[in-house]
Design a protein around this motif. Structure first.
Motif, PDB file in Angstrom:
ATOM      1  N   ALA A 194      21.367 -13.248 -49.158  1.00  0.00           N
ATOM      2  CA  ALA A 194      22.290 -12.140 -49.358  1.00  0.00           C
ATOM      3  C   ALA A 194      23.515 -12.338 -48.476  1.00  0.00           C
ATOM      4  O   ALA A 194      23.416 -12.825 -47.352  1.00  0.00           O
ATOM      5  N   SER A 195      24.637 -11.945 -48.978  1.00  0.00           N
ATOM      6  CA  SER A 195      25.878 -12.113 -48.227  1.00  0.00           C
ATOM      7  C   SER A 195      26.008 -11.042 -47.151  1.00  0.00           C
ATOM      8  O   SER A 195      25.252 -10.074 -47.107  1.00  0.00           O
ATOM      9  N   HIS A 196      26.979 -11.244 -46.291  1.00  0.00           N
ATOM     10  CA  HIS A 196      27.229 -10.292 -45.201  1.00  0.00           C
ATOM     11  C   HIS A 196      27.587  -8.916 -45.765  1.00  0.00           C
ATOM     12  O   HIS A 196      27.145  -7.895 -45.249  1.00  0.00           O
ATOM     13  N   ALA A 197      28.391  -8.872 -46.829  1.00  0.00           N
ATOM     14  CA  ALA A 197      28.800  -7.596 -47.434  1.00  0.00           C
ATOM     15  C   ALA A 197      27.595  -6.860 -48.013  1.00  0.00           C
ATOM     16  O   ALA A 197      27.489  -5.637 -47.899  1.00  0.00           O
ATOM     17  N   ASP A 198      26.642  -7.604 -48.635  1.00  0.00           N
ATOM     18  CA  ASP A 198      25.446  -6.977 -49.192  1.00  0.00           C
ATOM     19  C   ASP A 198      24.586  -6.356 -48.091  1.00  0.00           C
ATOM     20  O   ASP A 198      24.063  -5.256 -48.238  1.00  0.00           O
ATOM     21  N   ARG A 199      24.432  -7.077 -46.967  1.00  0.00           N
ATOM     22  CA  ARG A 199      23.638  -6.543 -45.852  1.00  0.00           C
ATOM     23  C   ARG A 199      24.311  -5.308 -45.270  1.00  0.00           C
ATOM     24  O   ARG A 199      23.651  -4.334 -44.931  1.00  0.00           O
ATOM     25  N   LYS A 200      25.638  -5.339 -45.169  1.00  0.00           N
ATOM     26  CA  LYS A 200      26.370  -4.187 -44.633  1.00  0.00           C
ATOM     27  C   LYS A 200      26.217  -2.990 -45.562  1.00  0.00           C
ATOM     28  O   LYS A 200      25.995  -1.869 -45.111  1.00  0.00           O
ATOM     29  N   ASP A 201      26.312  -3.213 -46.885  1.00  0.00           N
ATOM     30  CA  ASP A 201      26.130  -2.123 -47.855  1.00  0.00           C
ATOM     31  C   ASP A 201      24.732  -1.528 -47.743  1.00  0.00           C
ATOM     32  O   ASP A 201      24.563  -0.309 -47.803  1.00  0.00           O
ATOM     33  N   LYS A 235      22.786  -1.505 -45.069  1.00  0.00           N
ATOM     34  CA  LYS A 235      22.717  -0.732 -43.824  1.00  0.00           C
ATOM     35  C   LYS A 235      23.421   0.608 -43.993  1.00  0.00           C
ATOM     36  O   LYS A 235      22.939   1.631 -43.528  1.00  0.00           O
ATOM     37  N   ASP A 236      24.566   0.616 -44.685  1.00  0.00           N
ATOM     38  CA  ASP A 236      25.303   1.862 -44.907  1.00  0.00           C
ATOM     39  C   ASP A 236      24.481   2.834 -45.748  1.00  0.00           C
ATOM     40  O   ASP A 236      24.460   4.033 -45.476  1.00  0.00           O
ATOM     41  N   ARG A 237      23.796   2.332 -46.775  1.00  0.00           N
ATOM     42  CA  ARG A 237      22.960   3.191 -47.617  1.00  0.00           C
ATOM     43  C   ARG A 237      21.808   3.788 -46.809  1.00  0.00           C
ATOM     44  O   ARG A 237      21.502   4.979 -46.929  1.00  0.00           O
ATOM     45  N   LYS A 238      21.168   2.973 -45.971  1.00  0.00           N
ATOM     46  CA  LYS A 238      20.063   3.474 -45.152  1.00  0.00           C
ATOM     47  C   LYS A 238      20.556   4.540 -44.182  1.00  0.00           C
ATOM     48  O   LYS A 238      19.895   5.556 -43.971  1.00  0.00           O
ATOM     49  N   MET A 239      21.726   4.311 -43.577  1.00  0.00           N
ATOM     50  CA  MET A 239      22.275   5.276 -42.627  1.00  0.00           C
ATOM     51  C   MET A 239      22.599   6.589 -43.341  1.00  0.00           C
ATOM     52  O   MET A 239      22.312   7.668 -42.827  1.00  0.00           O
ATOM     53  N   ALA A 240      23.191   6.511 -44.534  1.00  0.00           N
ATOM     54  CA  ALA A 240      23.529   7.714 -45.285  1.00  0.00           C
ATOM     55  C   ALA A 240      22.267   8.485 -45.658  1.00  0.00           C
ATOM     56  O   ALA A 240      22.233   9.721 -45.582  1.00  0.00           O
ATOM     57  N   THR A 241      21.207   7.777 -46.034  1.00  0.00           N
ATOM     58  CA  THR A 241      19.953   8.432 -46.377  1.00  0.00           C
ATOM     59  C   THR A 241      19.371   9.147 -45.169  1.00  0.00           C
ATOM     60  O   THR A 241      18.938  10.297 -45.260  1.00  0.00           O
ATOM     61  N   MET A 242      19.388   8.484 -44.010  1.00  0.00           N
ATOM     62  CA  MET A 242      18.862   9.089 -42.799  1.00  0.00           C
ATOM     63  C   MET A 242      19.666  10.336 -42.417  1.00  0.00           C
ATOM     64  O   MET A 242      19.106  11.376 -42.067  1.00  0.00           O
ATOM     65  N   LEU A 243      20.970  10.257 -42.524  1.00  0.00           N
ATOM     66  CA  LEU A 243      21.810  11.407 -42.184  1.00  0.00           C
ATOM     67  C   LEU A 243      21.592  12.566 -43.155  1.00  0.00           C
ATOM     68  O   LEU A 243      21.587  13.729 -42.751  1.00  0.00           O
TER      69      LEU A 243
END
Length: 128
Positions: free
Chosen positions: A1-8, A10-18
């Protein structure tokens, strides 16, 4: 997976947690408002549970936010150190010394860092 995919991801997981934390906080506030004795006036029911709420807020909101901020600072600093250092250019108007410093050899500032502070006419001391 590319760096952008990993960042996306992580962003989805953070949004879910929030979102989970936001829903938990809003439902607990609503439930507290519906308790008997939660009306207007200086009754014990109005202020009960305040310490418990702030304790939960500290544990489930403040500490994770602190961890996220520390992680962000660490990753940004790590990224900063991966970049190469600029080449030393001995400009005449920089590093002017009218008299030597009163400590050591007289050419290094008090908080001298051999990696980031160049010396006049010599340049950087270390060759990284």
């Amino acid at each position: 997976a590319s760096h952008a995919d990993r960042k996306d991801e992580k962003d989805r997981k953070m949004a879910t947690m929030l979102n989970v934390l936001r829903r938990q906080f809003s439902t607990s506030v609503r439930a507290r408002a519906l308790k008997p004795g939660a009306g207007a006036g200086p009754t014990a029911g109005e202020h009960s549970g305040g310490m418990e709420m702030w304790k939960k807020m500290s544990i489930f909101v403040a500490l994770p936010a602190l961890v996220v901020c520390m992680l962000n600072a660490y990753l940004k600093e790590k990224e900063h150190h991966e970049h190469p250092r600029d080449e030393f250019v001995p400009y005449a108007h920089l590093r002017i010394r009218s008299k030597p410093f009163p400590w050591g050899e007289g050419i290094k500032s008090l908080f001298h860092n051999p990696h980031t502070n160049a010396l006049p006419e010599i340049g950087y001391e270390d060759k990284h």
